[in-house]
Design a protein around this motif. Structure first.
Motif, PDB file in Angstrom:
ATOM      1  N   GLU A 102      48.858  30.990  29.962  1.00 34.87           N
ATOM      2  CA  GLU A 102      47.796  31.807  30.552  1.00 34.87           C
ATOM      3  C   GLU A 102      46.709  32.074  29.518  1.00 34.87           C
ATOM      4  OE1 GLU A 102      45.149  33.496  32.377  1.00 34.87           O
ATOM      5  OE2 GLU A 102      46.858  32.954  33.653  1.00 34.87           O
ATOM      6  N   LYS A 103      45.482  31.730  29.890  1.00 32.25           N
ATOM      7  CA  LYS A 103      44.342  31.899  28.986  1.00 32.25           C
ATOM      8  C   LYS A 103      44.026  33.367  28.715  1.00 32.25           C
ATOM      9  CE  LYS A 103      39.354  30.943  28.884  1.00 32.25           C
ATOM     10  NZ  LYS A 103      38.232  30.301  29.616  1.00 32.25           N
ATOM     11  N   TYR A 104      44.179  34.202  29.761  1.00 34.14           N
ATOM     12  CA  TYR A 104      43.775  35.611  29.635  1.00 34.14           C
ATOM     13  C   TYR A 104      44.942  36.495  29.208  1.00 34.14           C
ATOM     14  CZ  TYR A 104      39.549  33.949  31.900  1.00 34.14           C
ATOM     15  OH  TYR A 104      38.411  33.262  32.183  1.00 34.14           O
ATOM     16  N   SER A 105      44.637  37.745  28.912  1.00 37.15           N
ATOM     17  CA  SER A 105      45.642  38.652  28.350  1.00 37.15           C
ATOM     18  C   SER A 105      46.606  39.187  29.395  1.00 37.15           C
ATOM     19  CB  SER A 105      44.955  39.826  27.641  1.00 37.15           C
ATOM     20  OG  SER A 105      44.125  40.534  28.552  1.00 37.15           O
ATOM     21  N   THR A 106      46.265  39.074  30.679  1.00 40.07           N
ATOM     22  CA  THR A 106      47.160  39.537  31.738  1.00 40.07           C
ATOM     23  C   THR A 106      47.534  38.386  32.662  1.00 40.07           C
ATOM     24  OG1 THR A 106      45.260  40.165  33.116  1.00 40.07           O
ATOM     25  CG2 THR A 106      46.244  41.887  31.745  1.00 40.07           C
ATOM     26  N   LEU A 107      48.703  38.495  33.253  1.00 39.72           N
ATOM     27  CA  LEU A 107      49.151  37.486  34.219  1.00 39.72           C
ATOM     28  C   LEU A 107      48.556  37.777  35.594  1.00 39.72           C
ATOM     29  CD1 LEU A 107      52.960  37.318  33.293  1.00 39.72           C
ATOM     30  CD2 LEU A 107      51.112  35.838  32.469  1.00 39.72           C
ATOM     31  N   GLY A 108      48.603  36.782  36.468  1.00 38.24           N
ATOM     32  CA  GLY A 108      48.205  36.997  37.855  1.00 38.24           C
ATOM     33  C   GLY A 108      46.974  36.256  38.308  1.00 38.24           C
ATOM     34  N   GLY A 109      46.178  35.749  37.359  1.00 32.52           N
ATOM     35  CA  GLY A 109      45.003  34.981  37.730  1.00 32.52           C
ATOM     36  C   GLY A 109      43.949  35.783  38.460  1.00 32.52           C
ATOM     37  N   THR A 110      43.036  35.085  39.108  1.00 34.76           N
ATOM     38  CA  THR A 110      41.926  35.715  39.823  1.00 34.76           C
ATOM     39  C   THR A 110      42.412  36.672  40.892  1.00 34.76           C
ATOM     40  OG1 THR A 110      40.401  33.874  39.420  1.00 34.76           O
ATOM     41  CG2 THR A 110      39.954  35.261  41.333  1.00 34.76           C
TER      42      THR A 110
ATOM     43  N   ALA B  58      42.169  46.929  47.402  1.00 32.71           N
ATOM     44  CA  ALA B  58      42.283  48.334  47.002  1.00 32.71           C
ATOM     45  C   ALA B  58      40.979  49.068  47.302  1.00 32.71           C
ATOM     46  CB  ALA B  58      42.623  48.441  45.516  1.00 32.71           C
ATOM     47  N   LEU B  59      39.852  48.469  46.969  1.00 34.76           N
ATOM     48  CA  LEU B  59      38.560  49.097  47.239  1.00 34.76           C
ATOM     49  C   LEU B  59      38.253  49.132  48.737  1.00 34.76           C
ATOM     50  CD1 LEU B  59      36.213  47.751  44.398  1.00 34.76           C
ATOM     51  CD2 LEU B  59      37.616  49.812  44.445  1.00 34.76           C
ATOM     52  N   LEU B  60      38.637  48.080  49.446  1.00 36.02           N
ATOM     53  CA  LEU B  60      38.425  48.061  50.898  1.00 36.02           C
ATOM     54  C   LEU B  60      39.191  49.196  51.571  1.00 36.02           C
ATOM     55  CD1 LEU B  60      38.503  44.218  51.429  1.00 36.02           C
ATOM     56  CD2 LEU B  60      36.712  45.699  52.347  1.00 36.02           C
TER      57      LEU B  60
ATOM     58  N   SER C  37      38.944  53.663  39.246  1.00 36.27           N
ATOM     59  CA  SER C  37      40.162  53.878  38.465  1.00 36.27           C
ATOM     60  C   SER C  37      41.414  53.590  39.294  1.00 36.27           C
ATOM     61  CB  SER C  37      40.191  55.315  37.939  1.00 36.27           C
ATOM     62  OG  SER C  37      41.376  55.566  37.235  1.00 36.27           O
ATOM     63  N   ARG C  38      41.413  54.014  40.553  1.00 39.81           N
ATOM     64  CA  ARG C  38      42.568  53.748  41.413  1.00 39.81           C
ATOM     65  C   ARG C  38      42.780  52.250  41.573  1.00 39.81           C
ATOM     66  NH1 ARG C  38      45.090  52.705  46.315  1.00 39.81           N
ATOM     67  NH2 ARG C  38      43.287  51.563  47.078  1.00 39.81           N
ATOM     68  N   LYS C  39      41.686  51.527  41.763  1.00 38.22           N
ATOM     69  CA  LYS C  39      41.769  50.067  41.871  1.00 38.22           C
ATOM     70  C   LYS C  39      42.408  49.470  40.628  1.00 38.22           C
ATOM     71  CE  LYS C  39      38.721  47.833  40.145  1.00 38.22           C
ATOM     72  NZ  LYS C  39      38.489  47.154  38.848  1.00 38.22           N
ATOM     73  N   ALA C  40      41.973  49.952  39.447  1.00 32.92           N
ATOM     74  CA  ALA C  40      42.528  49.457  38.186  1.00 32.92           C
ATOM     75  C   ALA C  40      44.020  49.759  38.093  1.00 32.92           C
ATOM     76  CB  ALA C  40      41.786  50.076  37.007  1.00 32.92           C
ATOM     77  N   GLY C  41      44.415  50.910  38.620  1.00 33.96           N
ATOM     78  CA  GLY C  41      45.832  51.270  38.616  1.00 33.96           C
ATOM     79  C   GLY C  41      46.663  50.341  39.482  1.00 33.96           C
ATOM     80  N   VAL C  42      46.125  49.970  40.635  1.00 34.04           N
ATOM     81  CA  VAL C  42      46.819  49.030  41.527  1.00 34.04           C
ATOM     82  C   VAL C  42      46.988  47.679  40.836  1.00 34.04           C
ATOM     83  CG1 VAL C  42      46.639  47.743  43.693  1.00 34.04           C
ATOM     84  CG2 VAL C  42      46.041  50.178  43.637  1.00 34.04           C
ATOM     85  N   VAL C  43      45.926  47.221  40.187  1.00 36.79           N
ATOM     86  CA  VAL C  43      45.993  45.947  39.462  1.00 36.79           C
ATOM     87  C   VAL C  43      47.037  46.025  38.360  1.00 36.79           C
ATOM     88  CG1 VAL C  43      44.719  44.384  37.928  1.00 36.79           C
ATOM     89  CG2 VAL C  43      43.621  45.285  39.994  1.00 36.79           C
ATOM     90  N   GLY C  44      47.053  47.138  37.623  1.00 41.55           N
ATOM     91  CA  GLY C  44      48.014  47.316  36.533  1.00 41.55           C
ATOM     92  C   GLY C  44      49.453  47.271  37.009  1.00 41.55           C
ATOM     93  N   GLN C  45      49.715  47.879  38.151  1.00 43.23           N
ATOM     94  CA  GLN C  45      51.069  47.860  38.717  1.00 43.23           C
ATOM     95  C   GLN C  45      51.505  46.431  39.053  1.00 43.23           C
ATOM     96  OE1 GLN C  45      50.799  50.499  42.060  1.00 43.23           O
ATOM     97  NE2 GLN C  45      50.537  52.321  40.794  1.00 43.23           N
ATOM     98  N   ASN C  46      50.573  45.658  39.590  1.00 43.06           N
ATOM     99  CA  ASN C  46      50.901  44.278  39.970  1.00 43.06           C
ATOM    100  C   ASN C  46      51.110  43.382  38.751  1.00 43.06           C
ATOM    101  OD1 ASN C  46      50.646  43.594  43.096  1.00 43.06           O
ATOM    102  ND2 ASN C  46      49.243  45.247  42.631  1.00 43.06           N
ATOM    103  N   THR C  47      50.267  43.530  37.735  1.00 42.12           N
ATOM    104  CA  THR C  47      50.445  42.701  36.546  1.00 42.12           C
ATOM    105  C   THR C  47      51.732  43.074  35.800  1.00 42.12           C
ATOM    106  OG1 THR C  47      49.006  44.193  35.278  1.00 42.12           O
ATOM    107  CG2 THR C  47      47.986  42.244  36.243  1.00 42.12           C
TER     108      THR C  47
END
Length: 468
Positions: free
Chosen positions: A34-42, A53-55, A88-98
């Motif tokens: 993985e090129k980036y620092s987190t897994l999961g891709g786009t 999450a934003l929707l 911030s909530r959106k970022a939290g959702v992403v963090g949980q998934n990664t």
């Protein structure tokens, strides 16, 4: 040996991580690069998950403002949006998934190598990180590097005022205005996000319909529902240029009458599609051939011209969908294992997460007409659904397209509440060649959104609707 594997997946998006897990389950020694620092891709980081999450957040906000009083819910004072918490909530959702993906890699004993993968030859991959360089040896490689946003002539993305979906998901403050170039899936979803919270949104679309790759009736219905959010939609309009003016952006275009127009806006969001991303992979070193459009050329087994190298997801032909990539990741792992897996590309559903949602599977009316295929149509409006009335979600319809000869279901097209979930039932039916009669004779819970399917199948079979 260390850094010697059976299968290496290059890219940790839905295709990469799903394929890696399946390969590990089948007993292979597996690694992900993985090129980036987190897994999961786009999808996980800057696509599907944060956008949804934003929707969801903005739909709650919109309902509180527009519908709660009708439900008898009274809120004291004005309703306002805390934009910082919203992001911030959106970022939290992403963090949980990664974090969940990191757990899955450990659980399935998959090695993760962070850095840019570049082929040395068809059995060796160099991984370059900031502090080290590693060479991986593998019997098989799977290219799963995904895609990046595209642009059009005259429009240069600077990620400041001329932005993509990636930047739009992490703005520092709510914009007063936004012009979105492109009325496809990404464009209409992000238009919904910002229009619901009060941003003045304009969509400029080159064709004469929103979501132009889907059934035309869906695009017409979506045009009406987005209009209720005060989104301006300029169809049959061609963008000529976009420029960063410092505090604003300028978007110049030809309208449907061919007249030159200009809009000044806080941000210009470019949503004209995505391109396959293989930058830095050094495909030539491995002997892998690409198509003219930059996509990797594969056969029916998703195998490149180099037998031990496969490619999946957005880097190959087909719809750029996370669930397509997931299916292909599993397909490749099982193919390497000697199994005979199957993917029916005609039955990969497409979904738009506006509200009401849009979902489609199979062929559109336009495709059937162009191919000269006979069909009957059954269309049931959600305005006649008791469940939709109860939730105040009466916009939209279910349309099914059926072969008059055997009752084969050729296509299902939905715009309505929870369409993304309702479509799954039709995918199952079509995959196993269940007829329209079979689909209306099974029991549907009442009242549910899915009952609209039953009535649409009844109508396509020459009978009247029976539910409210």
């Amino acid at each position: 040996m260390e850094n010697q594997y059976d299968v290496v997946f290059i890219g940790s998006g839905p295709g990469g991580y799903t394929g890696a897990i399946r390969a590990s389950q089948l007993g292979y020694k597996v690694a992900i690069v993985e090129k980036y620092s987190t897994l999961g891709g786009t999808c996980t980081n800057v696509g599907c998950i944060p956008a949804k999450a934003l929707l969801d957040s903005t739909e709650h906000f919109h309902q509180a403002k527009e519908q709660f009083k009708t439900h008898g819910i009274n809120l004291n004072g004005d309703i306002s949006l805390d934009f910082t918490q919203f992001i911030s909530r959106k970022a939290g959702v992403v963090g949980q998934n990664t974090a969940g993906l990191i757990y899955l890699m450990k659980k399935n004993k998959i090695d993760v190598h962070q850095g840019l993968g570049s082929f040395v030859d068809n059995t060796h991959l160099k991984v370059t990180a900031a502090d080290k360089e590693t060479v991986l040896t593998s019997k098989y490689f799977v290219i799963a590097t995904g895609s990046k946003p595209s642009s059009i002539p005259g429009v240069t993305i600077d990620k400041k005022r001329i932005i993509t979906s990636t930047e739009s998901l992490s703005l520092s403050a709510q914009p007063k205005s936004m012009v979105i170039i492109g009325g496809g899936v990404i464009g209409v979803e992000l238009a919904s996000v910002y229009a619901r919270i009060g941003t003045d949104v304009t969509i400029i679309e080159y064709t004469d319909s929103l979501i132009p790759t889907m059934d035309r009736e869906l695009g017409k219905a979506l045009f009406k529902t987005l209009g209720k959010l005060n989104i301006k939609m300029l169809l049959s309009s061609k963008v000529q240029s976009a420029a960063n003016l410092g505090e604003q952006a300028s978007v110049k275009f030809l309208d449907k009458d061919g007249k030159e127009q200009e809009i000044l806006t806080d941000y210009c969001l470019v949503a004209v599609g995505r391109r396959a991303y293989t930058d830095g992979l050094n495909l030539k070193a491995a002997g892998v051939e690409s198509e003219k459009n930059g996509k990797v050329k594969v056969n029916g087994q998703l195998q490149t011209n180099v037998p031990n190298i496969y490619a999946i997801g957005d880097v190959i032909d087909g719809p750029m969908l996370a669930h397509k990539a997931e299916d292909e990741g599993t397909f490749v792992a099982e193919t390497i294992n000697g199994q005979k897996p199957h993917i029916n590309y005609n039955l990969i559903p497409g979904v738009v997460y506006t509200w009401p949602e849009v979902a489609s599977v199979g062929q559109t009316e336009e495709q059937l007409k162009a191919a000269g295929i006979e069909y009957k149509s059954g269309k049931f409006p959600y305005s006649a659904s008791a469940r939709a009335r109860a939730s105040m979600d009466t916009d939209g319809f279910v349309k099914v397209l059926v072969s008059p000869k055997y009752g084969e279901v050729l296509g299902v097209h939905i715009i309505g509440p929870r369409a993304a979930d309702v479509i799954a039932q039709s995918v199952v039916g079509m995959e196993y060649e269940v007829t329209a009669e079979d689909m209306y004779r099974i029991s549907y819970a009442h009242p549910t959104y899915s009952e609209a399917l039953k009535d649409a199948y009844l109508m396509a079979s020459g009978q009247g609707a029976i539910n409210i």
